[in-house]
Design an enzyme around this catalytic site. Structure first.
Site, PDB file in Angstrom:
ATOM      1  N   ASP A 140      40.038  30.359 -32.833  1.00  0.00           N
ATOM      2  CA  ASP A 140      41.410  30.121 -32.387  1.00  0.00           C
ATOM      3  C   ASP A 140      41.311  29.122 -31.228  1.00  0.00           C
ATOM      4  O   ASP A 140      40.253  28.978 -30.620  1.00  0.00           O
ATOM      5  CB  ASP A 140      42.020  31.443 -31.932  1.00  0.00           C
ATOM      6  CG  ASP A 140      43.312  31.275 -31.178  1.00  0.00           C
ATOM      7  OD1 ASP A 140      44.220  30.607 -31.693  1.00  0.00           O
ATOM      8  OD2 ASP A 140      43.401  31.793 -30.043  1.00  0.00           O
ATOM      9  N   ASP A 186      44.261  28.252 -28.488  1.00  0.00           N
ATOM     10  CA  ASP A 186      44.958  28.604 -27.244  1.00  0.00           C
ATOM     11  C   ASP A 186      44.477  29.948 -26.702  1.00  0.00           C
ATOM     12  O   ASP A 186      44.500  30.959 -27.408  1.00  0.00           O
ATOM     13  CB  ASP A 186      46.469  28.655 -27.474  1.00  0.00           C
ATOM     14  CG  ASP A 186      47.038  27.295 -27.828  1.00  0.00           C
ATOM     15  OD1 ASP A 186      47.942  26.838 -27.122  1.00  0.00           O
ATOM     16  OD2 ASP A 186      46.561  26.673 -28.799  1.00  0.00           O
ATOM     17  N   GLU A 208      48.056  28.348 -23.135  1.00  0.00           N
ATOM     18  CA  GLU A 208      48.890  28.391 -24.328  1.00  0.00           C
ATOM     19  C   GLU A 208      49.714  27.103 -24.280  1.00  0.00           C
ATOM     20  O   GLU A 208      50.622  26.963 -23.455  1.00  0.00           O
ATOM     21  CB  GLU A 208      49.810  29.620 -24.308  1.00  0.00           C
ATOM     22  CG  GLU A 208      49.094  30.945 -24.459  1.00  0.00           C
ATOM     23  CD  GLU A 208      48.614  31.224 -25.877  1.00  0.00           C
ATOM     24  OE1 GLU A 208      49.171  30.628 -26.831  1.00  0.00           O
ATOM     25  OE2 GLU A 208      47.675  32.036 -26.032  1.00  0.00           O
ATOM     26  N   ARG A 239      60.318  29.145 -30.413  1.00  0.00           N
ATOM     27  CA  ARG A 239      59.712  28.514 -29.238  1.00  0.00           C
ATOM     28  C   ARG A 239      59.768  26.998 -29.329  1.00  0.00           C
ATOM     29  O   ARG A 239      60.104  26.326 -28.353  1.00  0.00           O
ATOM     30  CB  ARG A 239      58.264  29.000 -29.076  1.00  0.00           C
ATOM     31  CG  ARG A 239      58.162  30.413 -28.533  1.00  0.00           C
ATOM     32  CD  ARG A 239      56.741  30.903 -28.502  1.00  0.00           C
ATOM     33  NE  ARG A 239      56.257  31.303 -29.812  1.00  0.00           N
ATOM     34  CZ  ARG A 239      54.991  31.509 -30.123  1.00  0.00           C
ATOM     35  NH1 ARG A 239      54.054  31.298 -29.218  1.00  0.00           N
ATOM     36  NH2 ARG A 239      54.642  31.901 -31.329  1.00  0.00           N
ATOM     37  N   LYS A 261      45.588  31.152 -41.228  1.00  0.00           N
ATOM     38  CA  LYS A 261      44.252  31.146 -40.612  1.00  0.00           C
ATOM     39  C   LYS A 261      43.243  31.807 -41.546  1.00  0.00           C
ATOM     40  O   LYS A 261      42.123  31.317 -41.741  1.00  0.00           O
ATOM     41  CB  LYS A 261      44.282  31.872 -39.258  1.00  0.00           C
ATOM     42  CG  LYS A 261      45.003  31.111 -38.159  1.00  0.00           C
ATOM     43  CD  LYS A 261      44.851  31.833 -36.824  1.00  0.00           C
ATOM     44  CE  LYS A 261      45.505  31.038 -35.699  1.00  0.00           C
ATOM     45  NZ  LYS A 261      45.070  31.486 -34.374  1.00  0.00           N
ATOM     46  N   ASP A 304      42.000  35.820 -29.856  1.00  0.00           N
ATOM     47  CA  ASP A 304      42.493  36.691 -28.779  1.00  0.00           C
ATOM     48  C   ASP A 304      43.813  37.360 -29.092  1.00  0.00           C
ATOM     49  O   ASP A 304      44.204  38.304 -28.406  1.00  0.00           O
ATOM     50  CB  ASP A 304      42.670  35.877 -27.488  1.00  0.00           C
ATOM     51  CG  ASP A 304      43.870  34.952 -27.547  1.00  0.00           C
ATOM     52  OD1 ASP A 304      44.799  35.114 -26.736  1.00  0.00           O
ATOM     53  OD2 ASP A 304      43.902  34.067 -28.424  1.00  0.00           O
ATOM     54  N   ASN A 307      47.720  37.176 -34.262  1.00  0.00           N
ATOM     55  CA  ASN A 307      47.680  36.264 -35.411  1.00  0.00           C
ATOM     56  C   ASN A 307      46.255  35.845 -35.771  1.00  0.00           C
ATOM     57  O   ASN A 307      46.050  35.140 -36.763  1.00  0.00           O
ATOM     58  CB  ASN A 307      48.564  35.030 -35.161  1.00  0.00           C
ATOM     59  CG  ASN A 307      48.102  34.188 -33.995  1.00  0.00           C
ATOM     60  OD1 ASN A 307      47.522  34.692 -33.028  1.00  0.00           O
ATOM     61  ND2 ASN A 307      48.352  32.890 -34.061  1.00  0.00           N
TER      62      ASN A 307
END
Length: 245
Positions: free
Chosen positions: A39, A41, A48, A85, A178, A201, A204
């Site tokens: 991953d 971010d 992020e 977002r 992913k 982390d 997702n």
């Protein structure tokens, strides 16, 4: 693999301060793995990106609250949370994103060492992110990453439109994407998913972590720490090398 995670069922134990393992028996051999998937971010990098872009629009608190809930797994529809977002980023300039990249984005501790060690052992590197190509392309080039998948922000006249651009593989890189990308990359390399490592982390990241031979949580949300075979709760990304030789 001699240390197949499925063959050892054990309670989580603190292998070293801030390093928790479960369902594996170290040391594991790097030779057993051919791919490592990250991953981006808050895993490979310190921020992020969507939250930092939102700062330029004066909406960081609003966007960060959605991000945090999504990463904890409290929002079931990740795609919708990301659309919400990104809509709040409308009007942010490319110049502002370049400033985030230049002034705020840093690799997390141990990132370079871990990636270099994996590459030296013959592993390919995959970066899969719910973030954006504007940033993943930079990290890819910095670390000489082999494969990436992330989202494309729509830009018109140097400003974000508040939308994302559909890509040949689909609309948004969420947890399911992913997982698909990890499996697709394994297939492309002619390896089994058990020969892949997945690090993340947030919620997702759980789908790809679930299909990988070794799952690693990095300073992760509680739900992710609970499910990972290795949880790095203190120190840098390269602490996984304490278990993987």
């Amino acid at each position: 693999m001699s240390n197949s995670p499925s063959s050892h069922q054990a309670e989580a134990i603190e292998f070293a301060p801030g390093l928790v393992i479960q369902n594996i028996r170290p040391p594991l051999s790097m030779r057993d793995f051919k791919l490592i998937a990250f991953d981006m971010d808050s895993t490979l990098i310190n921020i992020e990106c969507v939250d930092e872009i939102a700062d330029a629009a004066g909406r960081k608190a609003e966007v960060s609250a959605i991000t945090e809930a999504a990463m904890r797994g409290e929002i079931s529809d990740y795609k919708e949370s990301l659309r919400r977002r990104v809509a709040l980023l409308k009007g942010v300039s490319v110049a502002s994103m370049e400033q985030v990249l230049r002034e705020r984005l840093q690799l997390n501790p141990g990132a370079k060492r871990l990636v270099a060690a994996c590459q030296a052992a013959g592993m390919k590197v995959l970066l899969v992110s719910g973030g954006f190509t504007f940033f993943t392309d930079h990290v890819r080039d910095l670390l000489k990453i082999d494969f990436t998948r992330s989202n494309v922000l729509e830009i018109e006249d140097g400003l974000l439109t508040g939308r994302m651009v559909d890509q040949p593989w689909g609309d948004i890189c969420d947890g399911d994407e992913k997982r698909r990308m990890l499996l697709e990359t394994c297939d492309r390399l002619g390896i089994a998913p058990s020969q892949a490592i997945a690090m993340g982390d947030g919620a997702n990241d759980l789908p790809m972590m679930a299909v990988a031979g070794l799952s690693v949580a990095y300073h992760a949300k509680p739900r992710v720490r609970e499910k990972a075979m290795i949880a790095i709760n203190a120190g840098g990304l390269d602490r996984v090398l304490d278990v993987l030789h």
